[in-house]
Design a protein around this motif. Structure first.
Motif, short mmCIF file in Angstrom:
data_model
loop_
_atom_site.label_atom_id
_atom_site.label_comp_id
_atom_site.label_asym_id
_atom_site.label_seq_id
_atom_site.Cartn_x
_atom_site.Cartn_y
_atom_site.Cartn_z
N LYS A 126 17.67 12.53 5.93
CA LYS A 126 16.37 12.99 6.42
C LYS A 126 16.26 14.50 6.20
N ASP A 127 15.13 14.94 5.66
CA ASP A 127 14.95 16.39 5.52
C ASP A 127 13.59 16.81 6.05
N ASN A 128 13.46 18.14 6.27
CA ASN A 128 12.17 18.65 6.75
C ASN A 128 11.51 19.50 5.66
N GLY A 129 11.64 19.01 4.41
CA GLY A 129 11.17 19.79 3.25
C GLY A 129 9.72 19.54 2.86
N ILE A 130 9.48 19.63 1.56
CA ILE A 130 8.10 19.62 1.05
C ILE A 130 7.44 18.24 1.11
N GLY A 131 8.26 17.19 1.25
CA GLY A 131 7.69 15.83 1.29
C GLY A 131 7.15 15.41 -0.08
N ILE A 132 6.73 14.15 -0.15
CA ILE A 132 6.20 13.63 -1.43
C ILE A 132 4.72 13.30 -1.24
N PRO A 133 3.84 13.87 -2.07
CA PRO A 133 2.40 13.58 -1.92
C PRO A 133 2.12 12.08 -1.98
N GLY A 135 13.95 22.02 -13.69
CA GLY A 135 13.38 20.76 -14.18
C GLY A 135 14.31 19.59 -14.00
N GLY A 136 14.07 18.82 -12.93
CA GLY A 136 14.80 17.56 -12.79
C GLY A 136 14.26 16.61 -13.84
N SER A 137 14.99 15.55 -14.09
CA SER A 137 14.56 14.62 -15.14
C SER A 137 13.64 13.53 -14.59
N GLY A 138 13.67 13.32 -13.27
CA GLY A 138 12.90 12.21 -12.71
C GLY A 138 13.57 10.88 -13.02
N LEU A 139 14.89 10.93 -13.30
CA LEU A 139 15.62 9.68 -13.59
C LEU A 139 16.51 9.26 -12.43
N GLY A 140 16.82 10.23 -11.53
CA GLY A 140 17.77 9.96 -10.44
C GLY A 140 17.39 8.77 -9.58
N LEU A 141 16.14 8.75 -9.10
CA LEU A 141 15.71 7.66 -8.20
C LEU A 141 15.60 6.33 -8.95
N TYR A 142 15.21 6.43 -10.22
CA TYR A 142 15.11 5.21 -11.05
C TYR A 142 16.49 4.55 -11.18
N THR A 174 12.47 10.91 4.43
CA THR A 174 13.73 10.24 4.76
C THR A 174 13.94 9.14 3.74
N PHE A 175 15.07 9.19 3.07
CA PHE A 175 15.43 8.14 2.11
C PHE A 175 16.45 7.22 2.76
N TYR A 176 16.25 5.91 2.58
CA TYR A 176 17.16 4.91 3.17
C TYR A 176 17.79 4.06 2.06
N PHE A 217 11.25 8.83 -15.12
CA PHE A 217 10.68 10.17 -15.35
C PHE A 217 9.58 10.54 -14.36
N SER A 218 9.59 9.90 -13.21
CA SER A 218 8.53 10.17 -12.25
C SER A 218 8.93 11.34 -11.34
N ARG A 219 8.02 12.31 -11.18
CA ARG A 219 8.30 13.47 -10.34
C ARG A 219 7.09 13.76 -9.46
N GLY A 220 7.36 14.25 -8.25
CA GLY A 220 6.26 14.61 -7.35
C GLY A 220 5.55 15.84 -7.89
N ASN A 271 18.83 16.08 -3.61
CA ASN A 271 17.36 16.18 -3.56
C ASN A 271 16.90 16.72 -2.20
N ALA A 272 17.48 16.16 -1.12
CA ALA A 272 17.07 16.55 0.23
C ALA A 272 17.28 18.05 0.43
N VAL A 273 18.44 18.55 -0.02
CA VAL A 273 18.73 19.99 0.13
C VAL A 273 17.76 20.80 -0.75
N LYS A 274 17.67 20.37 -2.01
CA LYS A 274 16.84 21.10 -2.98
C LYS A 274 15.39 21.21 -2.50
N TYR A 275 14.83 20.08 -2.01
CA TYR A 275 13.40 20.07 -1.67
C TYR A 275 13.11 20.48 -0.22
N SER A 276 14.16 20.97 0.49
CA SER A 276 13.86 21.51 1.83
C SER A 276 14.23 22.99 1.90
P1 ADP Z 1 14.79 14.80 -10.11
O1 ADP Z 1 15.05 15.29 -8.71
O2 ADP Z 1 15.89 15.06 -11.03
O3 ADP Z 1 13.45 15.21 -10.61
P2 ADP Z 1 14.79 12.19 -8.94
O4 ADP Z 1 14.53 10.87 -9.58
O5 ADP Z 1 16.02 12.31 -8.14
O6 ADP Z 1 14.70 13.22 -10.09
O7 ADP Z 1 13.56 12.51 -8.04
C1 ADP Z 1 12.28 12.25 -8.54
C2 ADP Z 1 11.24 13.07 -7.80
O8 ADP Z 1 11.15 12.61 -6.45
C3 ADP Z 1 11.57 14.52 -7.68
O9 ADP Z 1 11.18 15.23 -8.83
C4 ADP Z 1 10.74 14.92 -6.45
O10 ADP Z 1 9.42 15.13 -6.84
C5 ADP Z 1 10.78 13.67 -5.61
N1 ADP Z 1 11.79 13.74 -4.53
C6 ADP Z 1 12.96 13.11 -4.45
N2 ADP Z 1 13.59 13.38 -3.29
C7 ADP Z 1 12.75 14.20 -2.59
C8 ADP Z 1 12.81 14.83 -1.30
N3 ADP Z 1 13.86 14.66 -0.49
N4 ADP Z 1 11.77 15.59 -0.93
C9 ADP Z 1 10.70 15.76 -1.73
N5 ADP Z 1 10.58 15.20 -2.96
C10 ADP Z 1 11.60 14.44 -3.39
#
Ligand code: ADP
Length: 465
Positions: free
Chosen positions: A395-402, A426-433, A457-459, A413-416, A366-371
């Motif tokens: 820690k990344d310097n990417g788009i951040g989460i609103p 299209g991520g599934s929004g299941l990874g963090l869950y 930054t995810f911990y 299924f939650s996505r930013g 995620n960190a790589v993808k969103y930065s």
């Molecule tokens: P996925 O990435 O497959 O959509 P995740 O559950 O891993 O599912 O992530 C859920 C959402 O959290 C992502 O869709 C994205 O909006 C947000 N997210 C997660 N990690 C980051 C990050 N490092 N920077 C910005 N947004 C993030």
């Protein structure tokens, strides 16, 4: 004329009259004169007594009778004001006071009517609500329980229920009386996602109640929502997802195996164009297998069946492995991926190695993808420990989460709202869950800090035993 003036005049006049008769009597003799004097005094006193009865005693009696009637609630009565002396003034004042009393009483009646109408409306509202509503005071005595609540606790005909009726029947992970006492006194609301009452499932919302005048906590209201149908539906949905993913996994695994054979040249040489097509197919199939695995894990979490064996693991080994595995992906996205190795060896933690590796894999991915917005993307991974916890951070310097999306980021299924542009596949929004459930199963914690446009930054922290 004033009463004491009247009495004074009468006494003086009586006395003077008798004295005059006595003095003017020709050839007065002591024996006869005294007799006449006393007789005349007695006559004058009799008149005086009759006069006093009429002007003082009778009006006071009338006043007393009226006062008694008014005291008994008959505000229509008035005192007759006959004279202009103190008794007359007292009677007039009394009548004025009674008028004021009538006015005040009228206002009071109107207020009472208004209040009882409002009370009636509120009672009907609470009674007719389909949700169970119970109000308790600070000592947890039930003050009010509506029809739905009485029915939930098996007493639809009763006027009220006791707190004992409630606590005996509510079965769940939380002790209801302890939770209520604590939250009521702390003045905090509490939601309990699921309890069982009889054969049904309920969600409980508890809220402290404040006195609107004195602003002090006087008790709590407990609202009970029947979620049995939702739960059944959810269970059905989970079963469908679980069965379907199982069914899909076998063909997807066959496709993967066959593609690997074709791409590896096991069944003959393939052209460059064919290879490109098959590479794309392979990637698509990999994504599908990933999604199927995530769906199966999510279904297990929902059923409370996501349980893995735990064992002591050297966490930095996994972090190093995952960082290396992500290097190619980071290069492809022009993101600098750095692993800050800990200076000294760290203690082991009790986790499931494969599952936690999957969690770190997802967080770094995620960190790589969103930065990868421009070529300045940078992801730093590190691992640190204190006396109690071992903490992994990415820690990344990417788009951040609103900000608006942050609260529900660990939900299914939650996505930013800003993520779709960088992840059109299209991520599934299941990874963090799944990550949250896996980390918590090992007694750990997962959280993040993020600012839109600046990075995240995810911990993940695990207790050191
Ligand atoms: P996925 O990435 O497959 O959509 P995740 O559950 O891993 O599912 O992530 C859920 C959402 O959290 C992502 O869709 C994205 O909006 C947000 N997210 C997660 N990690 C980051 C990050 N490092 N920077 C910005 N947004 C993030």
């Amino acid at each position: 004329m004033k009463l004491n003036l009247k009495i004074a005049i009468f006494l003086t006049a009586g006395f003077l009259a008798v004295l005059l008769v006595f003095v003017m009597m020709p050839g007065a003799r002591p024996g006869r004169d005294s007799l006449v004097f006393f007789t005349l005094t007695a006559v004058v006193d009799l008149f005086l007594a009759i006069y006093l009865k009429k002007t003082v005693v009778d009006p006071v009696k009338r006043l007393k009778a009226v006062v008694q009637k008014i005291g008994a609630g008959d505000l229509t009565k008035r005192v007759e004001v006959g004279s202009h002396d103190e008794i007359g003034e007292l009677s007039a004042s009394f009548n004025r006071m009674t008028e004021k009393l009538v006015d005040a009483n009228r206002d009071l009646q109107a207020k009472v009517k208004e209040l009882s109408e409002e009370h009636g409306r509120l009672s009907s509202l609470v009674e007719s609500v389909k949700l169970g509503v119970v109000m308790v005071d600070l000592r947890l005595s039930v003050i009010l329980a509506n029809q739905a609540a009485r029915a939930i606790f098996g007493k639809p005909q009763a006027k009220n229920i006791s707190f004992q009726d409630m606590s005996d029947k509510i079965k769940g992970s939380v002790n209801i009386s302890q939770a209520l006492s604590y939250y009521v006194h702390a003045g905090k609301p509490l939601n309990i996602q699921e309890v069982m009452i009889g054969e049904s499932y309920y969600r409980l919302f508890m809220s402290p109640v404040r006195d609107i005048v004195e602003h002090i906590f006087i008790g709590a209201v407990v609202v009970m929502e029947d979620v049995t149908d939702q739960k059944k539906l959810d269970k059905m949905r989970t079963e469908i997802v679980s069965v379907t993913s199982h069914q899909l996994r076998t063909p997807a695994t066959i496709v993967k195996g066959n593609l690997e054979m074709v791409l590896g040249g096991d069944v003959g040489k393939i052209s460059k164009a064919q290879k490109e097509l098959l590479d794309d197919t392979y990637l698509g199939n990999e994504r599908m297998i990933h999604l199927i695995n995530d769906l199966m894990d999510a279904a297990k979490i929902n059923e409370g069946k996501l349980v893995f064996p735990l064992a002591p693991v050297q966490l930095e080994d996994i972090v190093e492995e995952v960082t290396k595995e992500n290097q190619a992906f980071a290069d492809e996205k022009h993101v600098k991926l750095v692993y800050n190795q800990p200076a000294a060896g760290l203690p082991k933690v009790n986790i499931n190695k494969d599952k936690i590796k999957q969690v770190f894999q997802n967080l770094i991915d995620n960190a790589v993808k969103y930065s990868s917005i421009d070529d300045k993307g940078r992801v730093e991974v590190d691992i640190q420990s204190d006396d109690k916890y071992l903490r992994f951070a990415v820690k990344d310097n990417g788009i951040g989460i609103p900000k608006a999306d942050q609260e529900k980021m660990f939900e299914r299924f939650s996505r930013g709202s800003n993520s779709t542009k960088l992840d059109p596949g299209g991520g599934s929004g299941l990874g963090l869950y799944i990550a949250k459930a896996v980390v918590e199963q090992a007694g750990g914690k997962i959280w993040f800090e993020s600012k839109e446009g600046e990075g995240s930054t995810f911990y993940v922290a695990f207790p050191i035993h």
